[in-house]
Design a protein around this motif. Structure first.
Motif, short mmCIF file in Angstrom:
data_model
loop_
_atom_site.label_atom_id
_atom_site.label_comp_id
_atom_site.label_asym_id
_atom_site.label_seq_id
_atom_site.Cartn_x
_atom_site.Cartn_y
_atom_site.Cartn_z
N GLN A 1 -11.87 8.94 1.64
CA GLN A 1 -10.49 8.45 1.47
C GLN A 1 -10.26 7.18 2.28
O GLN A 1 -9.68 6.20 1.80
CB GLN A 1 -9.50 9.54 1.90
CG GLN A 1 -8.04 9.15 1.88
CD GLN A 1 -7.48 9.02 0.49
OE1 GLN A 1 -7.83 9.78 -0.40
NE2 GLN A 1 -6.60 8.05 0.28
N ASP B 1 1.01 7.62 -7.95
CA ASP B 1 -0.06 7.91 -6.99
C ASP B 1 0.50 8.26 -5.62
O ASP B 1 1.67 8.00 -5.32
CB ASP B 1 -1.05 6.75 -6.89
CG ASP B 1 -0.46 5.51 -6.24
OD1 ASP B 1 0.78 5.39 -6.22
OD2 ASP B 1 -1.23 4.66 -5.77
N ARG C 1 -4.27 10.42 -1.41
CA ARG C 1 -5.21 10.93 -2.42
C ARG C 1 -5.67 9.76 -3.29
O ARG C 1 -4.97 9.35 -4.21
CB ARG C 1 -4.53 12.00 -3.29
CG ARG C 1 -4.11 13.26 -2.55
CD ARG C 1 -5.30 14.14 -2.21
NE ARG C 1 -4.90 15.39 -1.58
CZ ARG C 1 -4.74 15.54 -0.28
NH1 ARG C 1 -4.95 14.52 0.54
NH2 ARG C 1 -4.39 16.70 0.22
N TRP C 2 -6.84 9.21 -3.00
CA TRP C 2 -7.31 8.04 -3.73
C TRP C 2 -7.44 8.32 -5.22
O TRP C 2 -7.22 7.43 -6.06
CB TRP C 2 -8.64 7.54 -3.17
CG TRP C 2 -9.81 8.46 -3.43
CD1 TRP C 2 -10.28 9.43 -2.60
CD2 TRP C 2 -10.63 8.49 -4.60
NE1 TRP C 2 -11.34 10.07 -3.18
CE2 TRP C 2 -11.58 9.52 -4.42
CE3 TRP C 2 -10.65 7.76 -5.79
CZ2 TRP C 2 -12.54 9.83 -5.37
CZ3 TRP C 2 -11.61 8.07 -6.75
CH2 TRP C 2 -12.55 9.10 -6.53
N ASN C 3 -7.82 9.56 -5.58
CA ASN C 3 -8.01 9.85 -7.00
C ASN C 3 -6.69 9.82 -7.76
O ASN C 3 -6.67 9.60 -8.98
CB ASN C 3 -8.72 11.20 -7.21
CG ASN C 3 -8.04 12.34 -6.51
OD1 ASN C 3 -7.20 12.15 -5.64
ND2 ASN C 3 -8.40 13.56 -6.89
N TYR D 1 -6.40 6.44 -9.13
CA TYR D 1 -7.25 6.33 -10.31
C TYR D 1 -6.53 6.93 -11.53
O TYR D 1 -6.53 6.34 -12.61
CB TYR D 1 -8.58 7.05 -10.06
CG TYR D 1 -9.42 7.24 -11.29
CD1 TYR D 1 -10.14 6.18 -11.83
CD2 TYR D 1 -9.49 8.48 -11.92
CE1 TYR D 1 -10.91 6.36 -12.98
CE2 TYR D 1 -10.24 8.66 -13.07
CZ TYR D 1 -10.96 7.60 -13.59
OH TYR D 1 -11.71 7.76 -14.72
N TYR D 2 -5.93 8.11 -11.35
CA TYR D 2 -5.21 8.77 -12.45
C TYR D 2 -4.01 7.93 -12.90
O TYR D 2 -3.71 7.87 -14.09
CB TYR D 2 -4.74 10.16 -12.04
CG TYR D 2 -5.87 11.13 -11.77
CD1 TYR D 2 -7.00 11.16 -12.59
CD2 TYR D 2 -5.83 12.04 -10.71
CE1 TYR D 2 -8.04 12.05 -12.35
CE2 TYR D 2 -6.85 12.91 -10.45
CZ TYR D 2 -7.97 12.93 -11.28
OH TYR D 2 -8.99 13.80 -11.04
#
Length: 244
Positions: A174, A227, A231-233, A236-237
């Protein structure tokens, strides 16, 4: 039969993490009466006593399981804050059984009312280990995040007991990705993406028009994703959904 029903309700309260006061709600009482008219629902006080008894029994089983294993035990620890801004420390232990299955037990989720210093956190972890009668020599490692106070905690425990300090791979990843996301060009693009998402999140009219367009085009009626910095993902989402 009454005992089975009471035990079933108790298990529901525990497994679904429902407040004990639920047994006093009129809707719940009516539902139970419909299912079994002859059943007398115990009071909230009785359920409190039953839950305390279940806790003691479960506590004993966990302690016996930890005592029975001949394998080393690893700990994970994390300090976090609830939505009510109350601080807690979670401590979990993990070990491999003789059948090569991973076993995990939550040792405690304790409220933190004192300063979260490295020395204090180290003492709280030692207290949890002692409470479950885990010999310090049986603990092999402590997994933790990169917070300076927790890093100090791990250092103290390593010096005192020889427990290996292991930084959480997810948290480290992260930090690495967060640094990359601060690149001017990437940061600028993400800023624009967030503004778009915030517009649709805050405007009921815009959200409604988006849904109408999705129906007209025969595309999935998915909502935009906001976002979260930790939470880096999720970033992305957010971008993936915008592109869709």
């Amino acid at each position: 039969m009454a005992g089975v029903l009471t035990e079933s309700i108790l298990n529901m309260l525990v497994n679904d993490m429902r407040p004990i006061s639920m047994v006093e709600d009129e809707g719940f009482k009516q539902m139970v009466t419909t299912f079994h008219p002859g059943y007398t629902l115990p009071s909230r006080t009785n359920f409190t006593k039953l839950m305390e008894g279940k806790y003691e029994a479960t506590f004993g089983k966990v302690k016996d399981a930890l005592k029975a294993t001949k394998n080393k035990i690893a700990l994970t620890t994390d300090a976090w804050t609830s939505v009510a801004t109350e601080a807690y420390l979670g401590i979990t232990c993990h070990f491999i059984s003789d059948d090569w299955e991973l076993n995990s037990f939550c040792l405690t989720t304790m409220p933190l009312e004192e300063r979260h210093t490295g020395t204090n956190i180290a003492a709280w972890i030692e207290q949890a280990v002692e409470r479950f009668e885990i010999p310090p020599s049986k603990v092999v490692a402590v997994v933790h995040d990169n917070g300076s106070n927790v890093v100090l905690t791990a250092y103290i425990l390593q010096e005192k007991h020889g427990w290996v300090s292991v930084r959480c791979a997810g948290h480290t990843l992260q930090l690495v990705i967060n640094r990359a996301l601060k690149h001017p060009q990437i940061s600028k693009a993400l800023g624009a993406a967030r503004c778009l998402v915030e517009h649709f999140k805050s405007s009921e009219l815009a959200s409604s028009k988006l849904k109408t367009k999705q129906k007209q085009m025969g595309t999935p009626e998915h909502k935009l994703v906001q976002d979260v910095s930790t939470r880096w993902n999720s970033t992305y989402y957010m971008v993936t959904r915008l592109l869709e």
